[in-house]
Design an enzyme around this catalytic site. Structure first.
Site, PDB file in Angstrom:
ATOM      1  CG  LEU A  43      -2.123  -0.970   1.194  1.00 52.09           C
ATOM      2  CD1 LEU A  43      -2.921  -0.861   2.476  1.00 52.09           C
ATOM      3  CD2 LEU A  43      -3.023  -0.716  -0.012  1.00 52.09           C
ATOM      4  N   GLY A  46       7.057   4.499   4.110  1.00 54.01           N
ATOM      5  CA  GLY A  46       7.477   5.752   4.712  1.00 54.01           C
ATOM      6  C   GLY A  46       8.773   5.553   5.456  1.00 54.01           C
ATOM      7  N   GLY A  47       9.190   6.585   6.165  1.00 46.62           N
ATOM      8  CA  GLY A  47      10.476   6.547   6.835  1.00 46.62           C
ATOM      9  C   GLY A  47      10.550   5.522   7.940  1.00 46.62           C
ATOM     10  CG  PHE A  48       9.517   5.955  11.343  1.00 42.81           C
ATOM     11  CD1 PHE A  48      10.675   5.786  12.085  1.00 42.81           C
ATOM     12  CD2 PHE A  48       9.094   7.229  11.055  1.00 42.81           C
ATOM     13  CE1 PHE A  48      11.387   6.878  12.545  1.00 42.81           C
ATOM     14  CE2 PHE A  48       9.809   8.327  11.515  1.00 42.81           C
ATOM     15  CZ  PHE A  48      10.952   8.151  12.261  1.00 42.81           C
ATOM     16  N   GLY A  49       8.598   2.538   8.012  1.00 44.19           N
ATOM     17  CA  GLY A  49       8.098   1.211   7.705  1.00 44.19           C
ATOM     18  C   GLY A  49       7.304   1.131   6.420  1.00 44.19           C
ATOM     19  CG  ASP A 169       1.181  13.002   9.590  1.00 49.12           C
ATOM     20  OD1 ASP A 169       1.472  14.078   9.042  1.00 49.12           O
ATOM     21  OD2 ASP A 169       1.553  11.902   9.146  1.00 49.12           O
TER      22      ASP A 169
END
Length: 552
Positions: A43, A46-49, A169
């Site tokens: 899907l 991003g920076g964390f997963g 966010d």
């Protein structure tokens, strides 16, 4: 944002393999985690997963979202500590239960096919489009659409904030317009990402956790100091509203040199909405609204005044020519039904029609006793809020209009479509095409003659499309009464195999295809649940019925 592999190597977002160690950055479709979650497709990253669409094999293959957090820690002991920290710090999100929030199902540790231990978060899958995608496909939103969007989302924020949670966010790509009920759903809480950053910082030695927030949307106190308040979310929501209104990115609307928003030269909105947005965007948190409920109240107080519904019983003794009726005339009125069927929905059209007076009919179905009587007869054929009696109309014009109404009524009746639903459907479409009217009823004088003609055209086109939909009479009769629960039931039937190989995704896809063939101009727009949304549901109901018949 960069993407990290399990060794902590930094890669460009969208990379397939780690450029330093060659590690596969995405898990494969079809892989099963913990003998429970089968990955369907990717899907987002991003920076964390990474985020996957998955099926829960223990819940009739119900679809859900899995978020895999990277970079991951090494060693069972460190992994257990990271999981404990994750659950403790993000535990508040477990307790959020709101129909416009995806449920957080569980945190779990799983070993992939490659033997790597990873942390995952499972949550509900929301089927729909993000407002960012809607903006790209359909262009900017009108003021009324943005008002409606805010009024639907602010209660969600109010609930979240009362639970002691700040989203952190808010942006168009973190709000989904849900297909089944056209409600905005808030996704991707920044708090989860902040916890992930804390875990990374504490157990991998990769530095202090990042201050999270989307550039241009998050306020200064969040981006520079990491401080967040309910008003921080309200600031981001106001920026989101500006982006929807203008179709431009925040950086194009903000003067960073002077620290001021310059959006008013891009688009004009009402003074009331401008004042609300201006206060939400105040630089100092203390100068903003402190609670989402305050914003909602301000919006509702500044909403355009609605014309009150007219009670038909008050018109019993009113003559359409303005004269005081005599006793005979009044007694004739008393014999007419005095209850007006309520609308099947909550649109902003107005019930202002009159009940029929005593009229005569020829074999053709019309006799204009007087110009005003023809109007009343027209309303007896099919009531419409857009047409009201007037002595200014000539008998010829009123007879022609009455004939048009009779033709529309005959077609509607042959399709077995409820009158209140159909009038509301046409009126909603008409007012969306004419936002300058601000929802007002049409005047009976010559000034609005062209608009009345346009209303008839829309009504005829709507009947054409309802005929082209080729729905069964039973399904057409139910137009105006479908609900989200109907669609949920059909999805559950598909997920449980009661429709054979016909999946809920296929149901949505084929319903969309048929609906947008009929209404291509609605693609990318919000569908009102009680007007065009009813036709969407009816098409879905027809699809389900056809599948069931084919299986017998």
């Amino acid at each position: 944002m960069p993407l990290y592999c399990n060794q902590g190597h930094k890669n460009r977002n969208g990379s397939r393999f780690c450029t330093e160690c060659g590690e596969l950055l995405w898990l494969s479709a079809g892989e099963v985690l913990e003998k429970r979650y089968r990955l369907v497709r990717q899907l987002a990253a991003g920076g964390f997963g990474r985020t996957y669409l998955a099926e829960n094999l223990h819940r009739f293959n119900e679809r859900c979202v899995l978020k895999e957090f990277a970079p991951q820690v090494h060693g069972d002991r460190e992994l257990a500590k990271a999981k404990e920290l994750f659950e403790r710090e993000a535990g508040a999100l477990y307790n959020l239960t709101h129909p416009q929030l995806p449920r957080f199902l569980e945190f779990f540790q799983a070993e992939t096919r490659d033997g790597v231990n990873c942390l995952f978060l499972a949550q509900d899958y929301i089927e729909g489009e993000t407002y960012y995608d809607l903006l790209r496909s359909r262009g900017s939103f009108s003021e009324n659409e943005v008002r409606e969007f805010l009024c639907k989302l602010l209660p969600v924020l109010s609930y979240v904030h009362t639970q002691g949670v700040i989203h952190r966010d808010i942006a168009p790509d973190n709000i989904i317009l849900r297909n089944v009920d056209q409600m905005p759903v808030l996704i991707d809480f920044g708090g989860v990402k902040q916890v992930a950053a804390t875990v990374v910082s504490r157990f991998t030695g990769l530095g202090m956790p990042t201050l999270l927030g989307k550039q241009g949307y998050a306020p200064e106190e969040q981006m520079r100091q990491g401080k967040v308040y309910p008003s921080s979310d309200l600031y981001a929501l106001a920026v989101t509203a500006l982006v929807l209104l203008t179709g431009k990115e925040p950086q194009e609307l903000y003067d960073s040199y002077n620290g001021t928003w310059q959006w008013r030269k891009e688009i004009k909105v009402s003074l009331q909405l401008e004042a609300v947005l201006q206060k939400m965007l105040a630089y100092k948190p203390g100068d903003r609204f402190s609670q989402a409920q305050e914003v909602l109240q301000a919006l509702q107080a500044s909403a355009p005044r609605k014309i009150p519904t007219l009670n038909i019983s008050q018109l019993r003794t009113i003559n359409v020519l303005g004269r005081k009726p005599d006793k005979t005339h009044n007694s004739q009125l008393q014999h007419q039904p005095t209850q007006v069927a309520p609308p099947a929905n909550n649109t902003n059209w107005h019930l202002g029609w009159l009940r029929p007076l005593l009229v005569k009919a020829t074999t053709l179905g019309l006799v204009a006793i007087a110009g005003t009587s023809a109007w009343v007869l027209a309303n007896s054929v099919m009531r419409t809020p857009l047409l009201t009696p007037t002595a200014q109309e000539s008998p010829t014009n009123t007879a022609n209009l009455a004939a048009k109404l009779q033709k529309l009524a005959s077609r509607r009746q042959s399709l077995q479509i409820r009158e209140a639903f159909f009038v509301g459907l046409v009126d909603d479409s008409f007012h969306r095409q004419h936002p300058e009217l601000n929802g007002r009823s049409l005047k009976p004088d010559t000034e609005d003659a062209a608009l009345r003609s346009n209303w008839f055209t829309i009504a005829e086109q709507m009947l054409d499309k309802l005929e082209q939909a080729e729905l069964s009479p039973d399904i057409r009769r139910r137009l105006g009464s479908y609900s989200q629960q109907n669609y949920v039931t059909w999805q559950q039937q598909a997920d449980k195999g009661r429709l054979g190989n016909y999946t809920s995704d296929r149901l949505t896809k084929e319903t969309n295809q048929k609906f947008y063939r009929l209404f291509p101009e609605e693609r990318g727009k919000q569908l009102k649940l009680n007007t065009l949304g009813q036709i969407w549901y009816a098409i879905a109901a027809d699809q389900v019925n056809q599948v069931k018949k084919a299986r017998k």
